[in-house]
Every structure is written in C-alpha cells, then in structure tokens.
Design a protein around this motif. Structure first.
Motif, PDB file in Angstrom:
ATOM      1  N   GLY A  39      63.031 -28.584 115.091  1.00 52.48           N
ATOM      2  CA  GLY A  39      61.863 -28.390 115.948  1.00 52.48           C
ATOM      3  C   GLY A  39      62.250 -27.831 117.309  1.00 52.48           C
ATOM      4  O   GLY A  39      63.359 -28.047 117.796  1.00 52.48           O
ATOM      5  N   ARG A  40      61.309 -27.109 117.914  1.00 55.50           N
ATOM      6  CA  ARG A  40      61.578 -26.511 119.225  1.00 55.50           C
ATOM      7  C   ARG A  40      61.861 -27.576 120.284  1.00 55.50           C
ATOM      8  O   ARG A  40      62.694 -27.377 121.158  1.00 55.50           O
ATOM      9  N   ALA A  41      61.182 -28.713 120.209  1.00 54.31           N
ATOM     10  CA  ALA A  41      61.404 -29.774 121.202  1.00 54.31           C
ATOM     11  C   ALA A  41      62.819 -30.333 121.088  1.00 54.31           C
ATOM     12  O   ALA A  41      63.487 -30.554 122.109  1.00 54.31           O
ATOM     13  N   GLU A  42      63.288 -30.543 119.864  1.00 55.34           N
ATOM     14  CA  GLU A  42      64.660 -31.029 119.676  1.00 55.34           C
ATOM     15  C   GLU A  42      65.672 -29.986 120.156  1.00 55.34           C
ATOM     16  O   GLU A  42      66.659 -30.320 120.818  1.00 55.34           O
ATOM     17  N   ALA A  43      65.425 -28.719 119.835  1.00 54.16           N
ATOM     18  CA  ALA A  43      66.321 -27.650 120.276  1.00 54.16           C
ATOM     19  C   ALA A  43      66.327 -27.546 121.806  1.00 54.16           C
ATOM     20  O   ALA A  43      67.382 -27.392 122.420  1.00 54.16           O
ATOM     21  N   ALA A  44      65.170 -27.654 122.417  1.00 51.52           N
ATOM     22  CA  ALA A  44      65.083 -27.602 123.876  1.00 51.52           C
ATOM     23  C   ALA A  44      65.821 -28.787 124.496  1.00 51.52           C
ATOM     24  O   ALA A  44      66.528 -28.625 125.499  1.00 51.52           O
ATOM     25  N   GLY A  45      65.681 -29.958 123.906  1.00 52.00           N
ATOM     26  CA  GLY A  45      66.384 -31.137 124.408  1.00 52.00           C
ATOM     27  C   GLY A  45      67.896 -30.960 124.346  1.00 52.00           C
ATOM     28  O   GLY A  45      68.615 -31.377 125.266  1.00 52.00           O
ATOM     29  N   TRP A  46      68.367 -30.340 123.274  1.00 54.47           N
ATOM     30  CA  TRP A  46      69.809 -30.110 123.168  1.00 54.47           C
ATOM     31  C   TRP A  46      70.274 -29.185 124.288  1.00 54.47           C
ATOM     32  O   TRP A  46      71.276 -29.448 124.941  1.00 54.47           O
ATOM     33  N   TRP A  47      69.542 -28.090 124.516  1.00 53.22           N
ATOM     34  CA  TRP A  47      69.928 -27.161 125.577  1.00 53.22           C
ATOM     35  C   TRP A  47      69.837 -27.835 126.953  1.00 53.22           C
ATOM     36  O   TRP A  47      70.698 -27.605 127.809  1.00 53.22           O
ATOM     37  N   LYS A  48      68.831 -28.661 127.187  1.00 52.18           N
ATOM     38  CA  LYS A  48      68.735 -29.386 128.468  1.00 52.18           C
ATOM     39  C   LYS A  48      69.987 -30.214 128.697  1.00 52.18           C
ATOM     40  O   LYS A  48      70.477 -30.316 129.819  1.00 52.18           O
ATOM     41  N   GLY A  49      70.510 -30.797 127.621  1.00 54.53           N
ATOM     42  CA  GLY A  49      71.718 -31.609 127.715  1.00 54.53           C
ATOM     43  C   GLY A  49      72.959 -30.811 128.090  1.00 54.53           C
ATOM     44  O   GLY A  49      73.956 -31.386 128.536  1.00 54.53           O
ATOM     45  N   ARG A  50      72.927 -29.498 127.917  1.00 50.92           N
ATOM     46  CA  ARG A  50      74.086 -28.657 128.276  1.00 50.92           C
ATOM     47  C   ARG A  50      74.138 -28.363 129.772  1.00 50.92           C
ATOM     48  O   ARG A  50      75.160 -27.964 130.303  1.00 50.92           O
ATOM     49  N   SER A  51      73.042 -28.524 130.443  1.00 51.33           N
ATOM     50  CA  SER A  51      72.947 -28.153 131.848  1.00 51.33           C
ATOM     51  C   SER A  51      73.988 -28.854 132.722  1.00 51.33           C
ATOM     52  O   SER A  51      74.606 -28.226 133.580  1.00 51.33           O
ATOM     53  N   ALA A  52      74.203 -30.135 132.522  1.00 50.78           N
ATOM     54  CA  ALA A  52      75.177 -30.880 133.337  1.00 50.78           C
ATOM     55  C   ALA A  52      76.593 -30.347 133.121  1.00 50.78           C
ATOM     56  O   ALA A  52      77.365 -30.224 134.076  1.00 50.78           O
ATOM     57  N   ALA A  53      76.939 -30.019 131.876  1.00 50.47           N
ATOM     58  CA  ALA A  53      78.276 -29.479 131.590  1.00 50.47           C
ATOM     59  C   ALA A  53      78.456 -28.108 132.236  1.00 50.47           C
ATOM     60  O   ALA A  53      79.533 -27.787 132.737  1.00 50.47           O
ATOM     61  N   VAL A  54      77.398 -27.294 132.247  1.00 46.72           N
ATOM     62  CA  VAL A  54      77.462 -25.988 132.904  1.00 46.72           C
ATOM     63  C   VAL A  54      77.636 -26.189 134.407  1.00 46.72           C
ATOM     64  O   VAL A  54      78.488 -25.563 135.038  1.00 46.72           O
TER      65      VAL A  54
END
Length: 181
Positions: A39-54
């Motif tokens: 789902g788009r919401a799950e995919a968006a949540g995964w990408w949001k989680g990458r923000s701190a590492a970036v």
C-alpha cells in the motif's frame, strides 16, 4: 533525465512519489524487502523512516526524474557507522519504475552511486539481490563480482522464499587489475 541526491527535507517533500515508485517496484515483482500488494501508506511510512538516516549522513539517496515531483528511479548507499568499515558501503534499493525500464536508467543510477562512492573515498561496495532476477544481469554486466548465493534468504513479493546472491565491486579500480590480496 535528471539524477540528483536528496537531503532529508527534499526526501520528505518527495515521499508521495517515492512511495509510488516503491509500490510499483514491488507490484512489478522486484524483491526489495516488501510483500505485495504494498500500500502507498506503508511505502510512504518506509520512506519517512529513511529521513533520519539521510539527515545523519548514514544514507545517501539519489532520485531520477524527467519532470519535478515524478520519481522514475532511485538508488542509495548505506554508509556504515563503525570506524573499521569507513572504506565500504552497501548499495541498496536500486529501483526503476516499470514505465521507465529498458532505457538504461538502472545502469545510470548504478554509475552515479559508484562514482559518488569513489568521490567519498569508498573502496569497496557490496549488495545482495534475488538470485535469477533481472537485476543480476545489470550487476554482472557492470563489473560486479558474485560472492555466492544464500538459499531461502528472503521472500519475494509473492511470499515465496528465494535465494539471494551477494556481490561486491571495487569502484574506480581497474577491472583488469588483480584483486588485492
């Protein structure tokens, strides 16, 4: 086609498009760590989680686009946080939208990541990919060396356990030169 690195703020602004790309990759059968349907919401949540590492400099993400806001591909380098591994990085999440495949975008993204690794002083890259996947041809034809396969390493998008092949590459090294000892 433009390929640019993302800072945390720009990544956050592109989350809807990045989520679309990730969902498309999974729906298209790419084994990138998720089960279908994604789902788009799950995919968006995964990408949001990458923000701190970036933001922390542990993950470098590039996106490819033809028009602003519509991401057609991405690739990332995961940088270790241990002092004894500063010379290496893992190539992760090389994805190309199905609408953009067959135009050399995957190879261009791979080249951008390899060149950026060299610029950072990284002398060893590694990755893993589903054995027998189309990605294997790209990596082999781009000079990556297979190390071996691990049986039943990860489930593909349909949930079937599949083997994974591990690869490495010494970016910037002369491919004709013998590997160091």
């Amino acid at each position: 086609m433009n390929i640019v690195p993302l800072d945390a703020a720009r990544l956050t602004g592109l989350i809807p498009s990045l989520a679309e790309l990730l969902a498309d990759a999974v729906d298209g059968g790419a084994s990138v760590g998720f089960l279908a349907p994604l789902g788009r919401a799950e995919a968006a949540g995964w990408w949001k989680g990458r923000s701190a590492a970036v933001a922390a400099g542990r993950l470098v993400v590039w996106v490819a686009y033809e028009e602003p806001g519509r991401v057609l591909g991405t690739v990332s380098l995961a940088l270790p946080d241990k002092p004894n591994s500063a010379h290496r990085a893992e190539l992760v999440k090389l994805m190309v939208h199905r609408a953009a495949r067959g135009r050399g975008l995957g190879r261009r993204l791979l080249t951008v990541a390899e060149e950026a690794a060299v610029a950072r002083g990284i002398t060893l890259l590694h990755l893993d990919t589903e054995t027998g996947s189309p990605a294997e041809h790209l990596y082999r034809s781009s000079g990556w060396t297979p190390v071996g396969a691990i049986p039943d390493y990860a489930a593909d998008p349909a949930g079937v356990l599949r083997p994974t092949t591990v690869y490495y590459k010494r970016p910037g090294a002369d491919p004709a030169a013998p590997a160091p000892g």
